[in-house]
Design a protein around this motif. Structure first.
Motif, PDB file in Angstrom:
ATOM      1  N   ASN A 123     -70.937 -32.466 -18.905  1.00 47.33           N
ATOM      2  CA  ASN A 123     -72.012 -33.335 -17.925  1.00 47.33           C
ATOM      3  C   ASN A 123     -73.069 -33.949 -18.205  1.00 47.33           C
ATOM      4  O   ASN A 123     -73.839 -32.820 -19.201  1.00 47.33           O
ATOM      5  CB  ASN A 123     -72.333 -32.706 -15.724  1.00 47.33           C
ATOM      6  N   PRO A 124     -73.378 -35.363 -18.502  1.00 46.11           N
ATOM      7  CA  PRO A 124     -74.995 -35.697 -18.543  1.00 46.11           C
ATOM      8  C   PRO A 124     -75.993 -35.239 -17.921  1.00 46.11           C
ATOM      9  O   PRO A 124     -75.855 -33.886 -16.702  1.00 46.11           O
ATOM     10  CB  PRO A 124     -75.255 -36.849 -18.084  1.00 46.11           C
ATOM     11  N   ARG A 125     -76.899 -34.267 -19.175  1.00 43.79           N
ATOM     12  CA  ARG A 125     -78.410 -33.735 -18.739  1.00 43.79           C
ATOM     13  C   ARG A 125     -79.649 -34.686 -18.125  1.00 43.79           C
ATOM     14  O   ARG A 125     -80.265 -34.549 -18.821  1.00 43.79           O
ATOM     15  CB  ARG A 125     -78.674 -32.673 -20.273  1.00 43.79           C
ATOM     16  N   GLN A 126     -79.202 -34.405 -16.622  1.00 44.92           N
ATOM     17  CA  GLN A 126     -80.378 -35.126 -16.064  1.00 44.92           C
ATOM     18  C   GLN A 126     -81.533 -35.884 -15.635  1.00 44.92           C
ATOM     19  O   GLN A 126     -81.657 -34.202 -15.430  1.00 44.92           O
ATOM     20  CB  GLN A 126     -79.388 -36.065 -14.183  1.00 44.92           C
ATOM     21  N   MET A 127     -82.629 -35.588 -16.295  1.00 47.72           N
ATOM     22  CA  MET A 127     -83.747 -35.607 -15.450  1.00 47.72           C
ATOM     23  C   MET A 127     -84.200 -34.916 -14.181  1.00 47.72           C
ATOM     24  O   MET A 127     -83.660 -35.796 -13.592  1.00 47.72           O
ATOM     25  CB  MET A 127     -84.709 -36.166 -16.611  1.00 47.72           C
ATOM     26  N   THR A 128     -85.009 -34.712 -13.879  1.00 46.82           N
ATOM     27  CA  THR A 128     -85.215 -34.237 -12.612  1.00 46.82           C
ATOM     28  C   THR A 128     -86.029 -36.526 -11.787  1.00 46.82           C
ATOM     29  O   THR A 128     -86.071 -36.692 -12.883  1.00 46.82           O
ATOM     30  CB  THR A 128     -86.739 -33.772 -12.496  1.00 46.82           C
TER      31      THR A 128
END
Length: 254
Positions: A123-128
């Motif tokens: 999965n992508p590492r989404q920022m907050t």
């Protein structure tokens, strides 16, 4: 190629195979798949000897690595420093009976480390989320989407595996005050810098990127830790500019 086509085989009679029962399955794997998969607790040298006995080709693949069944005695390293390195390495390993198993155990730990990191790639590492002027949430970017060079890519994608090799110890001495020292963690394997040199040489020959770092800070005495990273294919080739042949193992380099 099949066993029925080997020298002296009578297809009309039962076949008697004079082989070690524990290792013969690896020979059968070669006939099935063209390569062998051997567990770490089985000596590779013994499998090579079996392969030579059963007249397999001069070069076989074991656990993804190429091994020569017949060493070329006439060939000698063309670079004097290379000959010295190999002689020194052989001398140290001769007095290190657990070397092969120790290296295999390290490689297994390194593989487990990187496979665990690879699982996070699902999965992508989404920022907050951010909060706008109206109080509504909005999507921001990804944690690892910033630009990097090819040389930086592996280190940013996969944090290296680290092994602590030595650590600091101290005790109060009634005559001199604090008595501090550095001791090796494993007295059986890496217990001096000569063995550490051979270990790094072997890991880099297998394509890993090795770096030595201080283990502890805040003192004039530091322990030592080994950081093992991955290389991209072309980086492996650049790190090994010559052909090396060791104990039947052939590694071809550009």
């Amino acid at each position: 190629v099949s066993l029925m086509e080997d020298i002296g085989t009578d297809c009309q009679r039962p076949i008697f195979v004079d082989a070690n029962a524990d290792r013969f399955s690896y020979i059968l794997d070669w006939y099935r798949y063209g390569e062998m998969f051997v567990p770490t607790n089985c000596p590779t040298d013994a499998v090579i000897r079996d392969a030579r006995f059963f007249l397999l080709p001069d070069e076989v693949i074991i656990n993804g690595m190429s091994f020569a069944l017949h060493t070329k005695q006439a060939e000698k390293p063309t670079v004097p420093a290379q000959a010295v390195r190999e002689s020194v390495s052989s001398c140290i390993k001769a007095a290190w009976p657990t070397f092969d198993q120790f290296v295999e155990d390290l490689v297994e730990q390194i593989q487990e480390h990187y496979l665990a990191l690879a699982e996070s790639a699902a999965n992508p590492r989404q920022m907050t989320h951010g909060i706008g002027d109206n109080g509504e949430l909005y999507l921001r970017g990804h944690e690892d989407a910033s630009a990097c060079t090819k040389a930086q890519l592996t280190g940013q994608a996969f944090s290296p595996k680290e092994f602590v090799l030595s650590e600091r110890g101290a005790q109060y001495n009634r005559f001199s005050g604090i008595d501090a020292w550095i001791r090796w963690m494993d007295h059986v394997n890496v217990c001096n810098k000569e063995r550490l040199w051979v270990l790094i040489m072997e890991l880099e020959r297998r394509g890993f990127d090795c770096e030595l770092l201080a283990h502890e800070s805040g003192s004039s005495l530091h322990g030592c830790k080994l950081r093992v990273g991955l290389c991209l294919g072309d980086q492996i080739q650049k790190a090994r500019p010559c052909d090396v042949q060791l104990a039947g193992l052939v590694q071809e380099c550009s």
